[in-house]
Design an enzyme around this catalytic site. Sequence first.
Site, PDB file in Angstrom:
ATOM      1  N   GLU A 278       0.807  -1.236   0.000  1.00  0.00           N
ATOM      2  CA  GLU A 278       0.000   0.000   0.000  1.00  0.00           C
ATOM      3  C   GLU A 278       0.832   1.275   0.000  1.00  0.00           C
ATOM      4  OE1 GLU A 278      -2.864  -0.450   3.205  1.00  0.00           O
ATOM      5  OE2 GLU A 278      -3.572  -2.360   2.422  1.00  0.00           O
TER       6      GLU A 278
ATOM      7  N   ASN B 230       2.134  -5.321  -3.082  1.00  0.00           N
ATOM      8  CA  ASN B 230       0.723  -5.625  -2.808  1.00  0.00           C
ATOM      9  C   ASN B 230      -0.043  -4.329  -2.526  1.00  0.00           C
ATOM     10  OD1 ASN B 230      -1.258  -7.786  -2.144  1.00  0.00           O
ATOM     11  ND2 ASN B 230      -1.179  -6.938  -0.065  1.00  0.00           N
TER      12      ASN B 230
ATOM     13  N   HIS C  54     -10.301  -6.007  -2.317  1.00  0.00           N
ATOM     14  CA  HIS C  54     -11.373  -5.735  -1.355  1.00  0.00           C
ATOM     15  C   HIS C  54     -12.471  -5.016  -2.143  1.00  0.00           C
ATOM     16  CE1 HIS C  54      -9.154  -7.140   2.078  1.00  0.00           C
ATOM     17  NE2 HIS C  54      -8.119  -6.378   1.736  1.00  0.00           N
TER      18      HIS C  54
ATOM     19  N   GLU D 265      -6.320 -10.679  -1.291  1.00  0.00           N
ATOM     20  CA  GLU D 265      -7.153 -10.417  -0.097  1.00  0.00           C
ATOM     21  C   GLU D 265      -8.626 -10.318  -0.482  1.00  0.00           C
ATOM     22  OE1 GLU D 265      -5.631  -7.106   2.211  1.00  0.00           O
ATOM     23  OE2 GLU D 265      -3.543  -7.646   1.805  1.00  0.00           O
TER      24      GLU D 265
ATOM     25  N   ASP E  67     -12.392 -10.095  -0.963  1.00  0.00           N
ATOM     26  CA  ASP E  67     -13.718 -10.145  -0.332  1.00  0.00           C
ATOM     27  C   ASP E  67     -14.606  -9.171  -1.094  1.00  0.00           C
ATOM     28  OD1 ASP E  67     -12.813  -7.698   0.862  1.00  0.00           O
ATOM     29  OD2 ASP E  67     -12.457  -8.660   2.795  1.00  0.00           O
TER      30      ASP E  67
HETATM   31  O1  G3I Z   1      -4.819  -7.566  19.059  1.00  0.00           O
HETATM   32  C1  G3I Z   1      -5.620  -6.485  19.515  1.00  0.00           C
HETATM   33  C2  G3I Z   1      -6.408  -6.887  20.740  1.00  0.00           C
HETATM   34  O2  G3I Z   1      -5.509  -7.162  21.797  1.00  0.00           O
HETATM   35  C3  G3I Z   1      -7.353  -5.749  21.128  1.00  0.00           C
HETATM   36  O3  G3I Z   1      -8.159  -6.142  22.171  1.00  0.00           O
HETATM   37  C4  G3I Z   1      -8.235  -5.371  19.947  1.00  0.00           C
HETATM   38  C5  G3I Z   1      -9.122  -4.174  20.268  1.00  0.00           C
HETATM   39  O4  G3I Z   1      -9.366  -3.377  19.155  1.00  0.00           O
HETATM   40  O5  G3I Z   1      -7.420  -5.029  18.843  1.00  0.00           O
HETATM   41  C6  G3I Z   1      -6.579  -6.096  18.424  1.00  0.00           C
HETATM   42  O6  G3I Z   1      -5.835  -5.657  17.319  1.00  0.00           O
HETATM   43  C7  G3I Z   1      -6.546  -5.573  16.091  1.00  0.00           C
HETATM   44  C8  G3I Z   1      -5.850  -6.461  15.065  1.00  0.00           C
HETATM   45  O7  G3I Z   1      -6.487  -6.331  13.811  1.00  0.00           O
HETATM   46  C9  G3I Z   1      -5.885  -7.938  15.463  1.00  0.00           C
HETATM   47  O8  G3I Z   1      -7.190  -8.400  15.553  1.00  0.00           O
HETATM   48  C10 G3I Z   1      -6.538  -4.143  15.598  1.00  0.00           C
HETATM   49  O9  G3I Z   1      -7.305  -3.333  16.483  1.00  0.00           O
HETATM   50  C11 G3I Z   1      -7.131  -4.055  14.211  1.00  0.00           C
HETATM   51  O10 G3I Z   1      -6.971  -2.741  13.703  1.00  0.00           O
HETATM   52  C12 G3I Z   1      -6.421  -5.019  13.296  1.00  0.00           C
HETATM   53  O11 G3I Z   1      -7.070  -4.956  12.049  1.00  0.00           O
HETATM   54  C13 G3I Z   1      -6.366  -5.556  10.971  1.00  0.00           C
HETATM   55  C14 G3I Z   1      -6.112  -4.509   9.897  1.00  0.00           C
HETATM   56  O12 G3I Z   1      -5.490  -5.122   8.793  1.00  0.00           O
HETATM   57  C15 G3I Z   1      -5.235  -3.384  10.388  1.00  0.00           C
HETATM   58  O13 G3I Z   1      -5.069  -2.432   9.387  1.00  0.00           O
HETATM   59  C16 G3I Z   1      -7.232  -6.663  10.406  1.00  0.00           C
HETATM   60  O14 G3I Z   1      -7.376  -7.711  11.370  1.00  0.00           O
HETATM   61  C17 G3I Z   1      -6.610  -7.220   9.126  1.00  0.00           C
HETATM   62  O15 G3I Z   1      -7.506  -8.121   8.522  1.00  0.00           O
HETATM   63  C18 G3I Z   1      -6.336  -6.060   8.182  1.00  0.00           C
HETATM   64  O16 G3I Z   1      -5.758  -6.566   7.025  1.00  0.00           O
HETATM   65  C19 G3I Z   1      -5.450  -5.601   6.009  1.00  0.00           C
HETATM   66  C20 G3I Z   1      -4.217  -6.112   5.306  1.00  0.00           C
HETATM   67  O17 G3I Z   1      -3.173  -6.333   6.226  1.00  0.00           O
HETATM   68  C21 G3I Z   1      -3.769  -5.121   4.240  1.00  0.00           C
HETATM   69  N1  G3I Z   1      -4.844  -4.823   3.317  1.00  0.00           N
HETATM   70  C22 G3I Z   1      -6.107  -4.407   3.949  1.00  0.00           C
HETATM   71  C23 G3I Z   1      -6.556  -5.425   4.980  1.00  0.00           C
HETATM   72  C24 G3I Z   1      -7.899  -5.048   5.580  1.00  0.00           C
HETATM   73  O18 G3I Z   1      -7.820  -3.859   6.303  1.00  0.00           O
END
Ligand code: G3I
Length: 314
Positions: free
Chosen positions: A127, A168, A204, A232, A234
């Site tokens: 990105e 990516n 996405h 990715e 969806d």
């Molecule tokens: O691990 C913490 C947890 O301890 C806490 O309680 C909770 C409360 O919000 O947050 C948890 O962390 C989260 C993490 O995912 C793990 O679940 C973050 O808040 C959350 O922001 C994070 O989101 C991820 C996101 O990337 C971040 O930008 C998504 O799971 C993940 O699917 C997403 O993936 C991205 C790709 O890497 C890049 N392309 C876009 C895609 C979708 O956004």
Amino acid sequence: DATLGQLAAAKGRYFGSATDNPHLSDPVYKQILGSEFGQLTVGNTMKWQYTEPSEGRFDYEAADTIVELAEANDQTVRGHTLVWHNQLPDWVNSVPSDRLLNVMRNHITNEVTHFKGRLIHWDVVNEAFEEDGSRRQTVFQQKIGDGYIAEAFRAARAADPNVKLYYNDYNIEGIGPKSDAVYNMVKSFKQQGIPIDGVGMQAHLILGQVPSTLRQNIQRFADLGVDVAITELDIRMDLPRTAAKDAQQANDYTRVVEACLAVSRCVGITVWDFSDKQSWVPSVFPGQGAALPYDENYNKKPAYYAITAALGGT
Ligand code: G3I
């Protein structure tokens, strides 16, 4: 019945899913993840925040859990992601300009070395472009400059000559200013001998909006001499689901699979997790969701059967 992974393999492709460590405690989830897909992507725990939470302290325990699970199930793994502005620990933002290139190289070298021989692809840089095709003003862009992407690929190649190195991004599935910028970068990397092997189109997507130029766009990247992966996938909708929306979504998934199968260098497709229970979409786009081929109760949706049919199954 053949699984999505088996059907894709018969077409010389993979069909995979992203996953994340917390999901693995659900036995139904784990059973489907392990049986239906030929490839896994580590959805979070290979990111910098997790793997180098403070400078020089590397932690691969969570990511290793997923890689070991994939190996036990004969699944390949895509590495995601080495250099990204998001899920970047705060300390990286405070590294002085004259040190950041070395810090970035060190991170890449350590992580690529750790997983050497166990991954098929690395998303080296994620990105890095804005919608208009300009460079995103990340800390790497601002402190290292335009050359940081090439330097990241060079460092990754030096650490593992065999893993395929990918750029990516999202919103590069159709032809437009952003995909043009990536195209021009890949073209110049190829001309200069900077090691890049593939482009990941995240995909996405939004219901009813599969870009009409998807196949043509995949083909133009292939024609530069790189592989393409749908990394990715969806397809989100406004909730609630209806039969009509499910039918549209099934059609949209079909179009994505067909576009990939139409280009020999499109090597595989990964959904960004497989069940609506784990999708990232509702937390980021309130009121939207139902983007994946399985519902929240792990029932197969019309999208699942559409993917099966597009891969030549019944
Ligand atoms: O691990 C913490 C947890 O301890 C806490 O309680 C909770 C409360 O919000 O947050 C948890 O962390 C989260 C993490 O995912 C793990 O679940 C973050 O808040 C959350 O922001 C994070 O989101 C991820 C996101 O990337 C971040 O930008 C998504 O799971 C993940 O699917 C997403 O993936 C991205 C790709 O890497 C890049 N392309 C876009 C895609 C979708 O956004």
